[in-house]
Write a protein that holds these residues in place. Structure first.
Motif, PDB file in Angstrom:
ATOM      1  N   GLY A 262       0.814  -1.222   0.000  1.00 61.59           N
ATOM      2  CA  GLY A 262       0.000   0.000   0.000  1.00 61.59           C
ATOM      3  C   GLY A 262       0.843   1.266   0.000  1.00 61.59           C
ATOM      4  O   GLY A 262       0.349   2.354   0.259  1.00 61.59           O
ATOM      5  N   TYR A 263       2.126   1.111  -0.297  1.00 61.76           N
ATOM      6  CA  TYR A 263       3.000   2.291  -0.372  1.00 61.76           C
ATOM      7  C   TYR A 263       2.998   2.795  -1.805  1.00 61.76           C
ATOM      8  O   TYR A 263       3.717   2.281  -2.655  1.00 61.76           O
ATOM      9  N   GLU A 264       2.203   3.829  -2.056  1.00 62.98           N
ATOM     10  CA  GLU A 264       2.093   4.320  -3.426  1.00 62.98           C
ATOM     11  C   GLU A 264       3.109   5.403  -3.724  1.00 62.98           C
ATOM     12  O   GLU A 264       3.894   5.313  -4.652  1.00 62.98           O
ATOM     13  N   GLY A 292       8.746   7.137   7.901  1.00 63.66           N
ATOM     14  CA  GLY A 292       9.138   6.124   6.914  1.00 63.66           C
ATOM     15  C   GLY A 292      10.637   5.963   6.679  1.00 63.66           C
ATOM     16  O   GLY A 292      11.057   5.594   5.582  1.00 63.66           O
ATOM     17  N   LYS A 293      11.421   6.169   7.710  1.00 62.60           N
ATOM     18  CA  LYS A 293      12.873   6.020   7.533  1.00 62.60           C
ATOM     19  C   LYS A 293      13.241   4.551   7.268  1.00 62.60           C
ATOM     20  O   LYS A 293      14.180   4.272   6.555  1.00 62.60           O
ATOM     21  N   THR A 294      12.472   3.640   7.865  1.00 63.01           N
ATOM     22  CA  THR A 294      12.831   2.217   7.718  1.00 63.01           C
ATOM     23  C   THR A 294      12.785   1.798   6.249  1.00 63.01           C
ATOM     24  O   THR A 294      13.717   1.174   5.743  1.00 63.01           O
ATOM     25  N   VAL A 295      11.709   2.173   5.561  1.00 59.24           N
ATOM     26  CA  VAL A 295      11.628   1.850   4.132  1.00 59.24           C
ATOM     27  C   VAL A 295      12.729   2.602   3.382  1.00 59.24           C
ATOM     28  O   VAL A 295      13.338   2.078   2.446  1.00 59.24           O
ATOM     29  N   VAL A 565       9.931   2.309  17.598  1.00 56.63           N
ATOM     30  CA  VAL A 565       8.853   1.323  17.571  1.00 56.63           C
ATOM     31  C   VAL A 565       7.607   1.960  16.952  1.00 56.63           C
ATOM     32  O   VAL A 565       7.193   3.047  17.323  1.00 56.63           O
ATOM     33  N   ASP A 566       7.043   1.248  15.995  1.00 54.85           N
ATOM     34  CA  ASP A 566       5.956   1.820  15.197  1.00 54.85           C
ATOM     35  C   ASP A 566       4.612   1.251  15.634  1.00 54.85           C
ATOM     36  O   ASP A 566       4.105   0.303  15.046  1.00 54.85           O
ATOM     37  N   TYR A 567       4.058   1.801  16.688  1.00 59.62           N
ATOM     38  CA  TYR A 567       2.715   1.421  17.100  1.00 59.62           C
ATOM     39  C   TYR A 567       1.743   2.394  16.438  1.00 59.62           C
ATOM     40  O   TYR A 567       1.824   3.600  16.692  1.00 59.62           O
TER      41      TYR A 567
HETATM   42  N1  LIG Z   1       5.721   5.423   1.382  1.00 53.17           N
HETATM   43  C1  LIG Z   1       4.942   5.111   2.392  1.00 53.17           C
HETATM   44  N2  LIG Z   1       3.612   5.240   2.302  1.00 53.17           N
HETATM   45  C2  LIG Z   1       2.812   4.938   3.342  1.00 53.17           C
HETATM   46  N3  LIG Z   1       3.245   4.485   4.521  1.00 53.17           N
HETATM   47  C3  LIG Z   1       4.569   4.343   4.680  1.00 53.17           C
HETATM   48  C4  LIG Z   1       5.484   4.619   3.628  1.00 53.17           C
HETATM   49  N4  LIG Z   1       6.727   4.373   4.087  1.00 53.17           N
HETATM   50  C5  LIG Z   1       6.601   3.949   5.360  1.00 53.17           C
HETATM   51  N5  LIG Z   1       5.316   3.918   5.722  1.00 53.17           N
HETATM   52  C6  LIG Z   1       4.783   3.547   7.044  1.00 53.17           C
HETATM   53  O1  LIG Z   1       5.023   4.635   7.927  1.00 53.17           O
HETATM   54  C7  LIG Z   1       5.117   4.160   9.263  1.00 53.17           C
HETATM   55  C8  LIG Z   1       6.289   4.803   9.967  1.00 53.17           C
HETATM   56  O2  LIG Z   1       7.487   4.358   9.381  1.00 53.17           O
HETATM   57  P1  LIG Z   1       8.810   4.094  10.217  1.00 53.17           P
HETATM   58  O3  LIG Z   1       8.514   3.256  11.402  1.00 53.17           O
HETATM   59  O4  LIG Z   1       9.826   3.637   9.263  1.00 53.17           O
HETATM   60  O5  LIG Z   1       9.111   5.572  10.720  1.00 53.17           O
HETATM   61  P2  LIG Z   1      10.470   6.187  11.231  1.00 53.17           P
HETATM   62  O6  LIG Z   1      10.670   7.437  10.486  1.00 53.17           O
HETATM   63  O7  LIG Z   1      11.539   5.169  11.182  1.00 53.17           O
HETATM   64  O8  LIG Z   1      10.103   6.533  12.736  1.00 53.17           O
HETATM   65  P3  LIG Z   1      11.043   6.566  14.040  1.00 53.17           P
HETATM   66  O9  LIG Z   1      11.876   7.799  13.937  1.00 53.17           O
HETATM   67  O10 LIG Z   1      10.097   6.619  15.161  1.00 53.17           O
HETATM   68  O11 LIG Z   1      11.876   5.345  13.992  1.00 53.17           O
HETATM   69  C9  LIG Z   1       5.214   2.660   9.173  1.00 53.17           C
HETATM   70  O12 LIG Z   1       3.988   2.113   9.572  1.00 53.17           O
HETATM   71  C10 LIG Z   1       5.470   2.379   7.706  1.00 53.17           C
HETATM   72  O13 LIG Z   1       4.933   1.155   7.316  1.00 53.17           O
END
Ligand SMILES: Nc1ncnc2c1ncn2[C@@H]1O[C@H](COP(=O)(O)OP(=O)(O)OP(=O)(O)O)[C@@H](O)[C@H]1O
Length: 711
Positions: A262-264, A292-295, A565-567
Motif C-alpha cells: 500500500g506504499y504508493e 518512513g525512515k525504515t523503508v 517502535v511503530d505502534y
Molecule cells: N511510502 C509510504 N507510504 C505509506 N506508509 C509508509 C510509507 N513508508 C513507510 N510507511 C509507514 O510509515 C510508518 C512509519 O514508518 P517508520 O517506522 O519507518 O518511521 P520512522 O521514520 O523510522 O520513525 P522513528 O523515527 O520513530 O523510527 C510505518 O507504519 C510504515 O509502514
C-alpha cells in the motif's frame, strides 16, 4: 604544530526550499538541492573549537557546484586512519558520555549475562577514555592547548579507576547475586561514574564554550552559529510526497511488493534519500519520527542485494550483503518485518534477525539453513556472533550495505565499543546509511567514523519547527512528587473518557519504576500492559504485538519503547519524570503523531526537574495547568498503592535513586537527592524509605548520606 586535517572535506547539506541551481549529478531525482557553506558552519564552528588550529589553503570545504568537481572519493581503506585520527582530535567534549542508568538499551551485553553486562559497561567507559587520550596523545598539536584539560581528565580517570576497582569487586557481590539486573547495576555504575565526572564535565563545558566562541569569531562563523535552516528539504509535516516509487529505477519485484504494502508515493525522507543512495553515496539522514525512515534505508539495501550476483548453493558461507543494526530488539524485529514486506515478491532473498534474549545456537542454525542476504541485528548480539559463530566473520566480508538505524544512539557511548568491533568486521568498501530523527551536532562528528567523507547529510527537519510534529500537542505539567500518581491516574481517566479508541504509552524512568506504575494502574482497573528489560524477550514480543494491534490499551514502558517502535494510532504519550535527555524526549513523543496523524504528549515533572524544559525551548511545548484531583481519587490511588507488593516498591525506590543519582543536575547534591528519593518513597505510601544494601550505597557514592537506611 597544525592539527592534522584531511585535505578535502565536503559537508554537503540540502537547502530549503528546493532550488533549481542544481547539480547535474543530482538530476536523477525529481529535484535537486543547492548546497551552501552556511549550512555547514555550525559544524565548522565546533570543529574549529581548538586553540591552536592552523588551517591552510589545502582545506576546501567545497560544496557543489561551487566547490568544483568532487574529487574521486578515496576509499575508506585509504581514508579511515587519517579520518579517525582527525575525528578523535576534534573536540573531546563532543564525545558525549551518557551517564544515566540507561536501563533499557537492552542489547548492551545483556546477551552475555549479567556480569558480562556490567563488565561491558565498565570496559566501554574505560576504553572510551583510553581511546580519547591515546588518540589525542598521538597528535602533539593538541597538547599545548589542551594540556590543562588532559591533566584534569587524567586525574579524573585515576579517580574513576579507583571507583571501578571497587565496582568490579562487587560483581561477585550481593548486587549481582540478588534481585538486581543488568540495568540496575548499570544504573548504579553509571550513577557512580556520573558522580565522579560531574565536576570535570562542568569545567570542560566552560573550556569548550570559550574555545568555541574564540574560534568561531576568529573564522567569522559566530553570527551563523545555530543557523541551519538552509539545510532543510521541506517543511516536514506533510509526510507523503507526490513522487511515486516507480519514478526510480527499482526492480519490478520491489515495486510489486511496495504496491502490495500500500506504499504508493514516497514519504519526504524516502524521496530525499533514494536518488542519492541509488547513485552509490553514503547518507546521513535526519527525518522526524514516524515518517518512513525504515523503508528509506531498506528499499535501496534490497536493491543492492537484487543487483548482486547470486551465490552458489555450494557456498557454505554465503555472504551477508546488507547489515542493518538497530539499538533494541523490538526495533530489530520491526525492521525485519518491514524488510519481509518489501521482499514479498523476492522469494530468493532472505532476512534474518539476531538479537539478545534468544539462544545463540538457534540464530546460528537459522542463519545457516535459511537465505540470509540481509541481516538485522542488535549490536551486542552481533558482536557475539562475530566472536563465537564459526564462519560468521567471513560471511560479513560480503557486506555491501551497512545501515545504522537510530544512528545517533548507536554511535553514542553505550554502544560505541560494539559498533567499533562491527565496523572492523565489515568491508571498508561499502555503502553506509545512517538514519535518525535526532542528530545532535556532537554526534554528527562521530558519524564520520562510519561514513565515507563524501557522504551526504540529508536533513528533512525544518529547524524552525524543531524535531517534533506540529500536529502533536505537547504540554508539560509541574507538580510535586506526592501528586504524581494521582495526577497520572486522573490524566489517563480523562483521556480515556475523551477517546473511545484510546491507545496510550506511559514512559517511566527505569524498568522497576515502570513495573511499579504498571502494577498501580492495574490495581486501579485500567487496561494496562508493561514492557521493560526485566521482562523475558518472549513476553516483550507478545505484548508489543498485542499493543500494535490493539485499541483501548495503556502500555507502561521504560525506554525500550522510546525509539523507532511503530505502534499505529497512539493517542497519547505521557512521560513521567525526567527523560534521559532532549533526544529521548523527542523519540518517546514520536510514538504518537506517526504518519501525519494527530497526537498528544504530556510531560509530568516535579518542580526540581523543571530545569529540563530549557533543553526543549525550541519545541512547541507549553505549560498546562494541573487537572483537579478530587479527594476520592487521591484516596483510591492511595488504596491501590497499598496493594502493590512491597518488594516492587523497594526495587522502584532503589532504581529511582540510581537513575536520579546519574542525572548530573540532581545527582551532584547527594543530600538533596536522598531527600527527593524519600519524597518518592512517601509518594508510594511508605512511612520509611526502604533499606538499601550498604554495598550498593557505596557503589552509588551514597554511603553515610543522611536520610538513607542501610542494611
Ligand atoms: N511510502 C509510504 N507510504 C505509506 N506508509 C509508509 C510509507 N513508508 C513507510 N510507511 C509507514 O510509515 C510508518 C512509519 O514508518 P517508520 O517506522 O519507518 O518511521 P520512522 O521514520 O523510522 O520513525 P522513528 O523515527 O520513530 O523510527 C510505518 O507504519 C510504515 O509502514
Amino acid at each position: 604544530m597544525p592539527l592534522k586535517f584531511p585535505r578535502r572535506i565536503r559537508f554537503i547539506t540540502h537547502s530549503l526550499p528546493r532550488t533549481t541551481n542544481n547539480l547535474a549529478s543530482f538530476s536523477s531525482g525529481s529535484r535537486a538541492y543547492h548546497c551552501n557553506t552556511s549550512s555547514s558552519s555550525p559544524l565548522l564552528s565546533r570543529i574549529f573549537s581548538l586553540n591552536h588550529l592552523a588551517i591552510g589553503p589545502h582545506i576546501n570545504f567545497s560544496t557543489r557546484p561551487n566547490g568544483g568537481e568532487p574529487r574521486a572519493s578515496r576509499s575508506l581503506i585509504e581514508d579511515e586512519e587519517e579520518l579517525s585520527n582527525w575525528v578523535s582530535d576534534l573536540r573531546p567534549g563532543s564525545l558525549r558520555v551518557h551517564l544515566t542508568s540507561d536501563d533499557d538499551d537492552d542489547d548492551v551485553d545483556r546477551s552475555r549475562g549479567r556480569n558480562q553486562g556490567f563488565r561491558g559497561t565498565r570496559n566501554k567507559v574505560d576504553s572510551f577514555r583510553e581511546n580519547l587520550f591515546s588518540d589525542r596523545d598521538k597528535g602533539s598539536n593538541f597538547r599545548s592547548s589542551q594540556s590543562s584539560f588532559r591533566g584534569r581528565k587524567e586525574r579524573s580517570l585515576g579517580r574513576d579507576r579507583e571507583g571501578y576497582k571497587g565496582l568490579r569487586k562487587q560483581r561477585r557481590g550481593d548486587v549481582l547475586d540478588g534481585e538486581s539486573s543488568d540495568e540496575d547495576v548499570k544504573s548504579l555504575v553509571m550513577g557512580g561514574i556520573g558522580d565522579l565526572l560531574s565536576e570535570e564535565d562542568e569545567e570542560e563545558d566552560e573550556d569548550h564554550e570559550f574555545l568555541k566562541k574564540k574560534a568561531a569569531s576568529a573564522f567569522g562563523f559566530d553570527k551563523q552559529e545555530g543557523v541551519e535552516a538552509s539545510n532543510d528539504v521541506k517543511s516536514s509535516d506533510s509526510y507523503l510526497t507526490k513522487t511515486r516509487f516507480d519514478h526510480y529505477p527499482l526492480s519490478p519485484l520491489s515495486l510489486k511488493s511496495l504496491n502490495d504494502a500500500g506504499y504508493e508515493t514516497m514519504t519526504v525522507v524516502q524521496e530525499a534519500t533514494l536518488p542519492i543512495i541509488l547513485k552509490g553515496k553514503d547518507v546521513l539522514a535526519k527525518a522526524k519520527t514516524g515518517t518512513g525512515k525504515t523503508v528509506a534505508f531498506l528499499l535501496p539495501s534490497i536493491e543492492v542485494v537484487v543487483k548482486s550476483p547470486p551465490t552458489s548453493p555450494d557456498n557454505k558461507r554465503p555472504p551477508i550483503l546488507a547489515l542493518v543494526i538497530c539499538p533494541t530488539r523490538e526495533l530489530a524485529n520491526q525492521a525485519a518485518t518491514e524488510a519481509n514486506t518489501l521482499l514479498k515478491h523476492h522469494p530468493t532473498i532472505g532476512v534474518q534477525v539476531v538479537i539478545g534474549g534468544t539462544r545463540l545456537g538457534l540464530e546460528q542454525k537459522r542463519m545457516q539453513t535459511n537465505p540470509c542476504q540481509i541481516l538485522v541485528a542488535t549490536p551486542g548480539r552481533l558482536k557475539d556472533h562475530i566472536e563465537n559463530t564459526p564462519g560468521f566473520e567471513t560471511r560479513l566480508k560480503g557486506v555491501k550495505v551497512l545501515v545504522l538505524d537510530e544512528a545517533d544512539h548507536l554511535l553514542d557511548m553505550g554502544f560505541r565499543k560494539d559498533i567499533e568491533r562491527i565496523l572492523s568486521a565489515v568491508p571498508k568498501e561499502r555503502q553506509t546509511f545512517l538514519f535518525s530523527a535526532t542528530v545532535p551536532e556532537e554526534v554528527r562528528q562521530m558519524c564520520l567514523v562510519a561514513l565515507r567523507r563524501d557522504h551526504e547529510f540529508i536533513n528533512c527537519v525544518h529547524e524552525g519547527t524543531g524535531e517534533t510534529h506540529q500536529q502533536v500537542r505537547q504540554t508539560h505539567m509541574i507538580a510535586s512528587l506526592d501528586k504524581h500518581f494521582s495526577l497520572l491516574y486522573t490524566l489517563l481517566r480523562a483521556h480515556i473518557a475523551d477517546n473511545v479508541d484510546y491507545k496510550v504509552i506511559v514512559f517511566c524512568t527505569t524498568a522497576m519504576v515502570t513495573k511499579l506504575v504498571a502494577d498501580l494502574l492495574g490495581e486501579l482497573n485500567l487496561n494496562v500492559r508493561e514492557i521493560h528489560s526485566r521482562k523475558p524477550q518472549s513476553y516483550r514480543t507478545r505484548v508489543s504485538n498485542e499493543f500494535r494491534k490493539s485499541k483501548g490499551l495503556i502500555l507502561v514502558t521504560s525506554d525500550v519503547s522510546a525509539r523507532g517502535v511503530d505502534y499505529p494510532d497512539v493517542t497519547l504519550v505521557l512521560q513521567v519524570g525526567l527523560p534521559k535527555d532532549r533526544e529521548q524526549y523527542i523519540h518517546r513523543l514520536g510514538r504518537t503523531g506517526r504518519k501525519g496523524k494527530e497526537g498528544e504528549g504530556i510531560l509530568l515533572l516535579a518542580p526540581w526537574e523543571e530545569y529540563f524544559l530549557s533543553s526543549l525551548k525550541d519545541l512547541p511545548i507549553t505549560k498546562s495547568s494541573l487537572p483537579s484531583t478530587d479527594p476520592e481519587t487521591v484516596k483510591k490511588v492511595q488504596k491501590a498503592l497499598c496493594h502493590v507488593e512491597m518488594r516492587n516498591k523497594e526495587a522502584a525506590y532503589q532504581a529511582w535513586l540510581g537513575y536520579y543519582n546519574s542525572q548530573k543536575m540532581i545527582g551532584r547534591d547527594k543530600e538533596r537527592l536522598v531527600e527527593l528519593a524519600n519524597e518518592f518513597s512517601r509518594s508510594m505510601g511508605l512511612d520509611n524509605p526502604p533499606a538499601i544494601p550498604k554495598l550498593i550505597l557505596g557503589k552509588m557514592g551514597l554511603k553515610n548520606v543522611p536520610g538513607l537506611r542501610a542494611k
